[in-house]
Design a protein around this motif. Sequence first.
Motif, PDB file in Angstrom:
ATOM      1  N   TRP A  19      35.870  41.281  34.292  1.00 16.40           N
ATOM      2  CA  TRP A  19      35.688  40.615  35.527  1.00 16.40           C
ATOM      3  C   TRP A  19      34.374  41.119  36.143  1.00 16.40           C
ATOM      4  CZ3 TRP A  19      41.031  40.324  38.498  1.00 16.40           C
ATOM      5  CH2 TRP A  19      41.905  39.556  37.672  1.00 16.40           C
ATOM      6  N   PHE A 214      46.368  38.624  27.610  1.00 15.77           N
ATOM      7  CA  PHE A 214      46.649  37.984  28.979  1.00 15.77           C
ATOM      8  C   PHE A 214      46.344  39.228  30.049  1.00 15.77           C
ATOM      9  CE2 PHE A 214      48.101  34.581  26.370  1.00 15.77           C
ATOM     10  CZ  PHE A 214      47.440  33.474  27.176  1.00 15.77           C
ATOM     11  N   HIS A 218      42.922  38.759  31.439  1.00 14.18           N
ATOM     12  CA  HIS A 218      43.214  37.807  32.415  1.00 14.18           C
ATOM     13  C   HIS A 218      44.097  38.539  33.777  1.00 14.18           C
ATOM     14  CE1 HIS A 218      41.490  35.077  29.979  1.00 14.18           C
ATOM     15  NE2 HIS A 218      42.759  35.169  28.981  1.00 14.18           N
ATOM     16  N   THR A 220      47.431  39.256  34.061  1.00 12.67           N
ATOM     17  CA  THR A 220      48.570  38.543  34.376  1.00 12.67           C
ATOM     18  C   THR A 220      49.392  39.876  34.897  1.00 12.67           C
ATOM     19  OG1 THR A 220      49.128  39.001  32.090  1.00 12.67           O
ATOM     20  CG2 THR A 220      48.533  36.778  32.730  1.00 12.67           C
ATOM     21  N   ASP A 315      41.049  28.903  38.375  1.00 11.91           N
ATOM     22  CA  ASP A 315      41.748  30.026  37.850  1.00 11.91           C
ATOM     23  C   ASP A 315      41.784  29.872  36.420  1.00 11.91           C
ATOM     24  OD1 ASP A 315      43.008  32.601  38.033  1.00 11.91           O
ATOM     25  OD2 ASP A 315      44.363  31.698  36.867  1.00 11.91           O
ATOM     26  N   LYS A 318      38.199  30.206  35.096  1.00 19.66           N
ATOM     27  CA  LYS A 318      37.715  31.525  35.149  1.00 19.66           C
ATOM     28  C   LYS A 318      38.227  32.588  34.226  1.00 19.66           C
ATOM     29  CE  LYS A 318      40.170  34.489  37.914  1.00 19.66           C
ATOM     30  NZ  LYS A 318      40.876  35.072  38.954  1.00 19.66           N
ATOM     31  N   GLN A 319      39.558  31.911  33.600  1.00 21.03           N
ATOM     32  CA  GLN A 319      40.229  32.743  32.218  1.00 21.03           C
ATOM     33  C   GLN A 319      39.305  32.539  31.291  1.00 21.03           C
ATOM     34  OE1 GLN A 319      44.287  32.630  31.978  1.00 21.03           O
ATOM     35  NE2 GLN A 319      44.740  32.794  33.998  1.00 21.03           N
ATOM     36  N   GLN A 322      36.285  34.654  31.244  1.00 24.76           N
ATOM     37  CA  GLN A 322      36.705  35.859  30.828  1.00 24.76           C
ATOM     38  C   GLN A 322      36.680  36.335  29.400  1.00 24.76           C
ATOM     39  OE1 GLN A 322      40.341  36.256  33.121  1.00 24.76           O
ATOM     40  NE2 GLN A 322      39.288  36.595  35.064  1.00 24.76           N
ATOM     41  N   ASP A 323      37.172  35.297  28.785  1.00 25.29           N
ATOM     42  CA  ASP A 323      37.550  35.446  27.451  1.00 25.29           C
ATOM     43  C   ASP A 323      36.027  35.126  26.773  1.00 25.29           C
ATOM     44  OD1 ASP A 323      40.225  35.538  26.738  1.00 25.29           O
ATOM     45  OD2 ASP A 323      40.709  33.555  27.425  1.00 25.29           O
TER      46      ASP A 323
END
Length: 371
Positions: A19, A214, A218, A220, A315, A318-319, A322-323
């Motif tokens: 992030w 995740f 991310h 979670t 979102d 955004k994930q 991130q990946d």
Amino acid sequence: MAHDHGAAADARTAPVAVWQVLAAMTKEQLVEWRLADIHNNPSAEERGATQLPYPYGWFVVCYSDELAVGEVKAVRYFGKELAVWRGEDGKARVIDAYCRHLGAHMGHGGRVNGNMLECPFHAWRYDEEGAVKEIPYAKNIPPQAKRPCGGWQTGEANGFVWVWYHPEGVAPMWELEVMPEVGQPDWTPFERYEWLVHAPLQFMAENAADTAHFKYVHGTATYPDAKMTFNGHLRTGLVEAKMGTPKGEVDGKIINANFGPGQAWTRFHGISETLLVAGITPVDRDLTRVRFAFTQPKAEAEGPMAGLARALIKDIVKQFDQDKIVWDRQRFVEKALICDGDGPIGDFRRWYYQFYAEWQNGSKEQRVSAE
């Protein structure tokens, strides 16, 4: 600091490492980064990308509305230059881009003549099978030029132009899957996003089976519970997880499926109903073009839940960002060291390897262990 114990607790985890990379970018820089080159990346060989063949199946060429009647486009997929055009009959066609006469690239300066593609160099005219049908200045077409060569099977579904890829020229082995929501008047037009990921398609494909990432990529609130089933070219998955929101945890359910490696969809339930149609197409061994197309019920996207609907898409995108930070510099590990909390990565790889036609003879030298 005082706390309002009457308000719901913020269930989002503390920001994870990737992030920080994204937070440093402006919105404009982020959009540019998604499609940018990487100038200091190790070679495809060093990263193991050349060990993986291109998988066979249906793959996106472009959006349908990006190809008008009479329009020609140059694209590159599967390590090949291709020419795409839409004939006067409205049908999209794809052939190898280089003219068999003197090698002109027909995607640059070529034009549509009826339903044929005309080379910009000497006006040789090709049909969808790559056969030369007309040479306006010649009385006879060379016999070799008359033979079909370099044509690609195409189809249109879900707002995309698709092409069938098989390294041995095998005809399509299954039909394109049609998503009934796409284009319906009570569902929104596509909201579109696009990336160039500097990695083989398999890196992205097995992400759905990697449940542990995740939490660490991310953020979670928990490790998701992922279930997968495999049936021929079809893979379906169900992920149930507590989704962290500013107002606490929400039960989220994600249903996803692959129809072969290149055609995928995901349905999100819990926060806002959302359908994601994904087109994921290899460009070269270590480069993949990814298109995400979102559609939602207008009653949710334009009604009282509009804010949540927009936030969900934001979102998801955004994930993927991130990946991408990981995928862009990831190396293929031939014998992955899988532990008990990783999710069904081994099962997924065993299913996925069926689409590597070059590995179907099962030779020890060509196959990569899924263990």
